[in-house]
Scaffold this motif. Structure first.
Motif, PDB file in Angstrom:
ATOM      1  N   GLU A 207       9.910 -14.143  12.325  1.00  0.00           N
ATOM      2  CA  GLU A 207       8.484 -14.386  12.159  1.00  0.00           C
ATOM      3  C   GLU A 207       8.277 -15.052  10.810  1.00  0.00           C
ATOM      4  OE1 GLU A 207       6.996 -10.479  12.751  1.00  0.00           O
ATOM      5  OE2 GLU A 207       7.489  -9.773  10.733  1.00  0.00           O
ATOM      6  N   TYR A 208       7.168 -15.742  10.678  1.00  0.00           N
ATOM      7  CA  TYR A 208       6.946 -16.544   9.479  1.00  0.00           C
ATOM      8  C   TYR A 208       5.868 -15.913   8.604  1.00  0.00           C
ATOM      9  CZ  TYR A 208      10.015 -20.034  11.437  1.00  0.00           C
ATOM     10  OH  TYR A 208      11.118 -20.680  11.930  1.00  0.00           O
ATOM     11  N   HIS A 209       6.213 -15.746   7.332  1.00  0.00           N
ATOM     12  CA  HIS A 209       5.287 -15.204   6.351  1.00  0.00           C
ATOM     13  C   HIS A 209       5.314 -16.085   5.112  1.00  0.00           C
ATOM     14  CE1 HIS A 209       4.970 -11.557   8.715  1.00  0.00           C
ATOM     15  NE2 HIS A 209       6.284 -11.421   8.698  1.00  0.00           N
ATOM     16  N   ASP A 210       4.244 -16.024   4.334  1.00  0.00           N
ATOM     17  CA  ASP A 210       4.229 -16.763   3.073  1.00  0.00           C
ATOM     18  C   ASP A 210       5.258 -16.179   2.111  1.00  0.00           C
ATOM     19  OD1 ASP A 210       2.316 -18.483   3.930  1.00  0.00           O
ATOM     20  OD2 ASP A 210       0.651 -17.502   2.905  1.00  0.00           O
ATOM     21  N   LYS A 211       5.912 -17.077   1.390  1.00  0.00           N
ATOM     22  CA  LYS A 211       6.941 -16.649   0.439  1.00  0.00           C
ATOM     23  C   LYS A 211       6.853 -17.538  -0.800  1.00  0.00           C
ATOM     24  CE  LYS A 211      12.012 -16.264  -0.045  1.00  0.00           C
ATOM     25  NZ  LYS A 211      12.170 -17.224  -1.178  1.00  0.00           N
ATOM     26  N   SER A 456       5.269 -21.158   4.062  1.00  0.00           N
ATOM     27  CA  SER A 456       5.631 -20.339   5.217  1.00  0.00           C
ATOM     28  C   SER A 456       7.147 -20.351   5.354  1.00  0.00           C
ATOM     29  CB  SER A 456       4.971 -20.907   6.483  1.00  0.00           C
ATOM     30  OG  SER A 456       5.287 -20.125   7.606  1.00  0.00           O
ATOM     31  N   HIS A 459      11.255 -14.949   8.292  1.00  0.00           N
ATOM     32  CA  HIS A 459      11.646 -13.580   7.938  1.00  0.00           C
ATOM     33  C   HIS A 459      12.126 -12.869   9.201  1.00  0.00           C
ATOM     34  CE1 HIS A 459       9.138 -14.582   4.503  1.00  0.00           C
ATOM     35  NE2 HIS A 459       9.450 -13.447   3.899  1.00  0.00           N
ATOM     36  N   TRP A 461      11.940 -10.144  11.835  1.00  0.00           N
ATOM     37  CA  TRP A 461      10.809  -9.321  12.267  1.00  0.00           C
ATOM     38  C   TRP A 461      11.141  -7.838  12.186  1.00  0.00           C
ATOM     39  CZ3 TRP A 461      10.719  -5.967  16.479  1.00  0.00           C
ATOM     40  CH2 TRP A 461      11.763  -6.079  17.399  1.00  0.00           C
ATOM     41  N   LYS A 464      11.797  -7.457   7.857  1.00  0.00           N
ATOM     42  CA  LYS A 464      10.737  -8.149   7.128  1.00  0.00           C
ATOM     43  C   LYS A 464      11.280  -8.898   5.918  1.00  0.00           C
ATOM     44  CE  LYS A 464       8.033  -6.264  10.089  1.00  0.00           C
ATOM     45  NZ  LYS A 464       7.644  -7.045  11.285  1.00  0.00           N
ATOM     46  N   LYS A 674      -5.168  -9.954  10.854  1.00  0.00           N
ATOM     47  CA  LYS A 674      -4.001  -9.302  11.433  1.00  0.00           C
ATOM     48  C   LYS A 674      -3.932  -7.868  10.931  1.00  0.00           C
ATOM     49  CE  LYS A 674       1.006  -9.833  11.945  1.00  0.00           C
ATOM     50  NZ  LYS A 674       2.190 -10.646  11.581  1.00  0.00           N
ATOM     51  N   SER A 676      -2.549  -4.458   9.537  1.00  0.00           N
ATOM     52  CA  SER A 676      -1.490  -4.155   8.573  1.00  0.00           C
ATOM     53  C   SER A 676      -1.712  -2.764   8.019  1.00  0.00           C
ATOM     54  CB  SER A 676      -1.500  -5.186   7.442  1.00  0.00           C
ATOM     55  OG  SER A 676      -0.708  -4.756   6.357  1.00  0.00           O
TER      56      SER A 676
END
Length: 994
Positions: A207-211, A456, A459, A461, A464, A674, A676
C-alpha cells in the motif's frame, strides 16, 4: 361530547399487537440466532429440491484479529446477495472461508518467542508451523462468532480453511500444474522486498503512504568524449567541411572535458549499486557553467553541468545558484551524449578497493523524461524494474546486476565504506545507509545538492514499513509464455487468457472491468515465492549443477507429484519439512542426491487464488463446473484476490473462476477521512451492534452506494436508526390491523375499491424493482424503493386514509379490502426486506406465523399476479394525489394558525380547472381521501383568496369549516350526529354499533 354520551373507545377496531415500538435489538437478536441454529434454517434450505444453484464464493479474510468495519460491510453485502437470491427461488449456497497462512501469523508467534527469549531458528520448523496453525484456528473461531452475530447465514460448521490438509494438497497440486505446463521458472530480478519481513511481496501486499525521503543531485564526471571519425569525414566531404567538423569536434571535446552529467534520486542507498546513467533521446540538453557561488555551496566556479534545459534552473537553484551565477554555454545533442562515457562519483576513492572504478554505461532510454529531476536517470538494475528490463533487452544483465543488499536490508559486510549499514532498522524506521552514502558522496565531491521530499511510497500492508526493490532469486509464473497444457481456446499465454476472460465476466460496477484489464495488460510475471515458513511450500526440486535456463533444471515427474499430494492429503504440508522428505518423495524415481529441495513457500495470494479448486470444484456444496456465480470483495482486490484468482484459474483451467465480480469501496469516517486508530475515528462493528443492534448496521449497508467509498459515524448511524424506527412503525401498524384477520375476510382484487387496486398496482411495480435490484446486487435501490413506498405511499397516504375505515367501519367492503391488502403487503414487505433486516423481518414474520419451525428465511418472495398492474389506474390516481396535496397543504395553514385543530373540522371547497379531474374527484369519497368531514369539488373559477400550491396548477382551495356536530366515535363533524339510536354518533358509526 355531552356528559351522558357513552365512551365508544372499546367499540373501535384499534390495532392490537405485541410487536413493540422499541426494538431492543442488541438484547433480542442473539435469541433469533440461537433459534435459527436450533431449527437448522440453512440446512433446511439446502433440502429444497429442483432449484437452480447459486454460489457466492467467499474471499477469505485473514485469521488474525477482531473484525473491523470493512469486514462487516463486506460480509453483510455477501449475505444480502445470498439471501436475496435464495428468496428469489435459487439454491443459494455460502461457504465461509479463511486465509490461514502467511507472515502476520508468523510475526505473532515470533513475538511470543521473543518475549520468552526463544530463538525461532532453533525451533524445529514443524513445531513452529504447529503454533502458527493453532494461532490461526483460534482466530477463526473468534471471527466466526463475530460474523454470525451480524446475522450472516452460511455453512458455518464446515467452513473452508487454506490450512486444511485437503486445501494444502490442492494448493500444491495447482502449483504443480504451473510446474508441468512450463510457465514456472526461477529468475533473479528486482522485486518488492520487505527488509523488515525479509521476504518478497506482491503488488497486492503493498500500500502507498506518504514518506519523507532524502533526495540528492549527484555528479557523474564525463570520462571521455569520442569526437566524430575525422578520417572518414575527410573522405566523404570536402576539405573545408571536414575542417569545420574537426573544429566543432575539438570545441565539443574541450567543452565536455571535466564536465558532469547530473542525476537526481530519492534513494541514495542505491548509488553504490549504480552501473549506468541514461538520457532521453528526444530531450533538449544544455551545458551550463558556474560563474559565481554563495558560501556553503557544493558547486565550484568553472564547473560545467549537463542538464535538461527544462530542469536546469530548478537543479541549479537547488544548488543555491541564482540566474546570475551560471550561464548556458551550448546545446548538447543526443549524438554527443552517446559519444560520452562517465565515471561513478566514488571512482578512485581511497579505500574503495576499486569497487566503483569501472566506466559507467551511458545510453538513451525511452523512460527518461524532463518533467522532474535532471533529465538523466541513474541506473541500478538490481533495484529498479525499468532499468532491469532495459539491460535485459540489451543482453547485458550479467554486467550490471549487483548483490550489495542482504535480505535484512543491510549492505553486505564487505562492501567498501558501507558494509553493514542498514536501509531500514528492524522496526521499519530509517536506517543509516542513506546518510552514510550521502556523507561519502559529499566527502569525495560527488554532490551538487541535497534535500528531502514527501512523496507516495510503497509500504508493506502488514508491517506498515517501507519496502525496497531488491534483486533476488525468486520463482515466477511466466504470463507471456505459451501455456503447455493444450488448452488454446482462450489464448496461448496466461495474459492472453486473462484478458479474454475478463470480458466474459459481468462487473459491478463496470469500472472494475477496466481497472483489472489495465492491470493485466501491464503486469509483470507473477512472483510466487516467499522466504518464510508458514504456508504451502513450492513443491518442486532442482537439479544440482544445472542452470535455471536448462531443460532439466526442474524435476517434472508425475509420480513424484502424486507422492507429494498424497502425503499432503494425509498429513498436510508439514510433510514437506520432515527430515526424510526428499528421500521419501524421490527415492525409486530419481536419485535424491542429484536434486535440491526448494524450501520457499507460496505467495498467500496463490493460496487464496486457488480456493476455487478445493471449494467450488471439490466440495459437495460447491458447483458443477467449478465456477462461482459471484465473487464480491473490496476495490483493493482488483490487485488482490480478483487478480490472483483469475491468474491462477486461467493458468490451470483456461477460464475465469467467476461469472460476476461485485466490488465495494472503502469505508471512511463521517468527514470522508480514512479510518485510523491514531486519529481515533474508527468504528468497531461490535460497538455498533451493542449500541444499536446488527440490523442497524445492516441497514446502513443497504442505504449506502457500496460501489463507491462510503461514510459511517455516530451522526450517520443516528439517521439510519431513525429510518429504521419509521419503517418499524409501518410494520407495527400493519401487524396491529391484521391481528384477527382470517381467510373469511379476504376480498378478491376485482371487487376492491380503486384505492386498494392502486396499492396492488404499486406492489406489482415494486416487485419488479425489488427483483431487478437484487439480481443486480443493488441493495440501495431495493431499500430506497421499499422504504419510500412504506413511508410515503403507505404510512403517509394509504394508511392515513384507511385508518378511519379500519378503526370505525363494521363489516364493510372497504374494511375487508383494506385488510386483504394489508395481508398482501405483509407477505411482500417481510420477504422483500428479509435479506436486509434479517432479525426484524423474522420478528415481524413470527408475530403472524408462530411455531417452532417457522421462519421468514425459509420463505420465497411471493409471486405477484400480472393483472395487478394497471397503468391507467395509476395515472388516474396520480392526479387524485396531486389534488389531495393541494387540499392538505391548504388545511395545514389553518391548523398552524390554530383555526382548526384537526383536518376533520374542515369542509373545504376545491376549485378544479380540469373538468375530467373534477368529475373524477366528485365520483370518489374525496373527503375520506383528504381526511375531512365534508368536501366540495367544483369547476367554478377559484376566487382570488383561494389557496394555490405552485406545483399543483389548476387547483384552488377555499377553506370552510364543517357543519354539524363531532361524532363521539369517529370524530367526523357531520350534520346527522345525534340523530341515531346510539347517542352522539353519525349514521356510519350507528350502523357499526348495530
Amino acid at each position: 361530547m355531552c356528559a351522558d354520551t357513552p365512551d365508544y373507545k372499546d367499540t373501535l377496531n384499534l390495532p392490537k399487537t405485541d410487536f413493540p415500538m422499541r426494538a431492543g435489538l442488541p438484547k433480542r437478536e442473539p435469541g433469533w440466532l440461537e433459534r435459527w441454529a436450533r431449527i437448522g434454517v440453512y440446512e433446511r434450505l439446502r433440502e429444497k429440491e429442483g432449484r437452480e444453484a447459486f454460489t457466492l464464493h467467499d474471499g477469505p479474510p485473514y485469521a488474525n484479529g477482531h473484525l473491523h468495519i470493512g469486514h462487516a460491510l463486506n460480509k453483510t453485502i455477501k449475505d444480502m446477495i445470498v439471501r436475496s437470491h435464495q428468496m428469489m427461488g435459487r439454491d443459494a449456497r455460502y461457504i465461509p472461508g479463511w486465509d490461514c497462512h502467511g507472515l502476520p501469523i508468523e510475526w505473532k508467534i515470533e513475538e511470543q518467542y521473543r518475549k520468552k527469549g526463544r530463538d525461532k531458528d532453533q525451533v524445529p520448523i514443524n513445531e513452529f508451523r504447529a503454533e502458527c496453525r493453532d494461532f490461526a484456528a483460534g482466530w477463526v473461531d473468534i471471527q466466526r462468532e463475530e460474523f454470525k452475530r451480524l446475522g450472516i447465514t452460511g455453512n458455518w460448521d464446515e467452513p473452508y480453511l487454506t490450512m486444511d490438509f485437503h486445501a494444502e494438497r490442492v494448493i500444491a497440486e495447482e502449483f504443480m500444474k504451473f510446474l508441468m505446463n512450463g510457465t514456472l521458472y526461477q529468475g533473479s530480478k528486482p522485486v518488492m522486498w520487505s527488509p523488515v519481513e525479509q521476504t518478497a511481496l506482491a503488488e497486492a501486499e503493498v500500500e502507498y503512504h506518504d514518506k519523507d525521503s532524502f533526495t540528492i543531485w549527484v555528479k557523474f564526471r564525463v570520462a571521455e568524449y569520442q569526437a566524430p571519425d575525422l578520417a572518414l569525414a575527410g573522405e566523404e566531404m570536402g576539405g573545408e567541411e571536414a575542417t569545420a567538423i574537426f573544429e566543432a569536434g575539438q570545441k565539443a571535446a574541450t567543452d565536455f572535458e571535466g564536465a558532469y552529467v547530473v542525476i537526481w534520486t530519492t534513494t541514495p542507498w542505491t548509488m553504490p549499486s549504480n552501473k549506468a546513467v541514461v538520457f532521453g533521446p528526444d530531450i533538449s540538453y544544455g551545458l551550463y557553467e558556474v560563474t559565481g557561488r554563495p558560501e556553503e555551496c557544493w558547486a565550484r566556479i568553472g564547473e560545467r553541468y549537463i542538464l535538461a534545459d527544462n530542469l536546469a534552473a530548478d537543479v541549479l537553484g537547488r544548488a543555491r545558484l541564482d540566474e546570475t551565477m551560471y550561464r548556458r554555454l551550448r546545446d548538447v545533442t543526443p549524438a554527443q551524449l552517446s559519444a560520452m562515457t562517465l565515471t561513478h562519483p566514488l571512482n578512485g576513492a581511497e579505500g574503495g578497493e576499486g569497487a566503483w572504478d569501472d566506466i559507467r554505461d551511458f545510453r538513451a532510454a525511452d523512460f527518461v523524461t524532463d518533467t522532474e529531476g535532471t533529465g538523466f536517470v541513474h541506473c541500478a538494475p538490481s533495484h529498479g524494474m525499468e532499468e532491469y528490463e532495459l539491460y535485459r533487452e540489451l543482453g547485458m544483465l550479467e554486467q550490471v546486476i549487483t548483490y550489495n543488499v542482504n535480505p535484512d536490508g543491510r549492505f553486505r559486510d564487505d562492501l567498501p565504506f558501507f558494509g553493514g549499514k542498514a536501509i531500514l532498522k528492524p522496526n521499519g524506521k530509517e536506517g543509516n545507509a542513506n546518510t552514510a552514502v550521502i556523507d561519502k558522496l559529499a566527502e569525495v565531491g560527488g554532490l551538487l545538492a541535497r534535500g528531502k521530499i514527501k512523496h507516495s511510497y510503497p509500504h508493506s500492508w502488514r508491517s506498515k514499513a517501507p519496502v525496497i526493490y531488491r534483486n533476488t532469486p525468486q520463482w515466477f509464473a511466466a504470463i507471456d509464455k505459451p501455456v503447455g497444457d493444450g488448452q488454446d481456446t482462450h489464448g496461448t499465454t496466461i495474459r492472453q487468457r486473462a484478458l479474454t476472460e475478463i470480458d466474459n465476466v459481468n462487473w459491478t460496477p463496470r469500472s472494475g472491468r477496466n481497472r483489472l484489464h489495465s492491470m493485466m495488460e501491464s503486469r509483470p510475471d507473477w512472483v510466487l515465492s516467499r522466504q518464510r515458513a508458514w504456508g504451502v511450500p513450492l513443491t518442486c526440486f532442482t537439479k544440482k549443477g544445472a542452470l535455471p535456463m536448462d531443460d532439466d533444471f526442474l524435476l517434472r515427474n508425475p509420480q513424484v507429484n502424486r507422492r507429494i499430494t498424497s502425503a499432503f492429503e494425509a498429513e498436510g504440508a508439514d510433510a514437506w519439512y520432515d527430515e526424510d522428505a526428499k528421500q521419501r518423495f524421490l527415492e525409486g524415481v530419481v536419485n535424491p542426491d542429484d536434486y535440491e529441495q526448494v524450501m520457499d513457500i507460496l505467495d498467500v495470494w496463490f493460496d487464496s487464488g486457488s480456493t476455487h479448486a478445493f471449494v467450488l470444484r471439490d466440495r459437495a456444496d460447491g458447483t458443477e463446473d467449478g465456477v462461482a456465480d459471484v465473487y464480491m470483495e473490496g476495490t483493493d482486490q482488483h490487485r488482490g484476490w480478483f487478480h490472483s484468482s483469475l491468474l491462477q484459474s486461467v493458468g490451470t483451467t483456461g477460464r475465469a473462476p467467476y461469472r460476476n465480480v461485485v466490488t465495494h469501496g472503502m469505508t471512511l469516517d463521517e468527514k470522508g477521512l480514512k479510518m485510523s486508530k491514531s486519529i481515533g475515528n474508527t468504528i468497531v462493528p461490535d460497538e455498533v451492534v451493542r449500541q444499536y443492534g446488527a440490523d442497524i448496521l445492516r441497514l446502513w449497508v443497504a442505504q449506502t452506494d457500496y460501489t463507491a467509498d462510503q461514510r459511517i459515524g455516530p451522526e450517520i448511524l443516528k439517521g439510519v436508526a431513525d429510518s429504521y424506527r419509521r419503517l418499524r412503525n409501518t410494520m407495527r401498524f400493519m401487524l396491529g390491523s391484521l391481528s384477527d384477520f382470517t381467510e373469511a375476510d379476504r376480498t378478491d382484487p376485482a371487487d376492491m375499491p380503486e384505492l386498494e387496486r392502486w396499492v396492488l398496482h404499486r406492489l406489482s411495480e415494486l416487485d419488479e424493482t425489488v427483483r431487478a435490484g437484487y439480481a443486480a446486487f443493488d441493495f440501495q435501490r431495493v431499500f430506497s424503493s421499499v422504504f419510500t413506498f412504506a413511508t410515503v405511499d403507505l404510512s403517509a397516504f394509504y394508511f392515513d386514509i384507511r385508518k378511519d375505515a379500519l378503526y370505525c367501519d363494521g363489516d364493510t367492503l372497504e374494511r375487508r379490502a383494506a385488510r386483504t391488502v394489508l395481508d398482501l403487503l405483509y407477505h411482500r414487505l417481510t420477504t422483500w426486506l428479509a435479506p436486509i433486516l434479517v432479525f426484524t423481518m423474522e420478528e415481524v414474520w413470527l408475530e403472524r406465523n408462530p411455531g417452532d419451525d417457522s421462519s421468514v428465511h425459509l420463505t420465497d418472495i411471493p409471486e405477484t399476479p400480472g393483472d395487478w398492474r394497471d397503468e391507467a389506474l395509476a395515472a388516474k390516481w396520480a392526479g387524485i394525489r396531486s389534488a389531495r396535496r393541494a387540499v392538505t397543504a391548504a388545511l395545514e395553514i389553518q391548523r398552524t394558525d390554530k383555526v382548526i385543530g384537526a383536518s376533520l373540522e374542515a369542509a373545504p371547497v376545491v376549485h378544479v380547472e380540469d373538468a375530467d379531474l373534477a368529475a373524477t374527484l366528485q365520483a370518489l369519497p374525496f373527503a375520506d381521501i383528504c381526511i375531512t368531514s365534508q368536501i366540495s369539488v367544483t369547476t367554478d373559477p377559484a376566487p382570488a383568496e383561494a389557496f394555490r400550491l405552485p406545483e399543483v396548477p389548476g387547483i384552488g382551495v377555499v377553506f370552510e369549516k364543517a357543519d354539524g356536530a363531532k361524532c363521539a366515535r369517529c370524530w367526523k363533524v357531520l350534520p346527522d350526529v345525534g340523530l341515531h339510536a346510539h347517542p352522539g354518533v353519525c349514521g356510519r358509526c350507528n350502523t357499526a354499533l348495530g
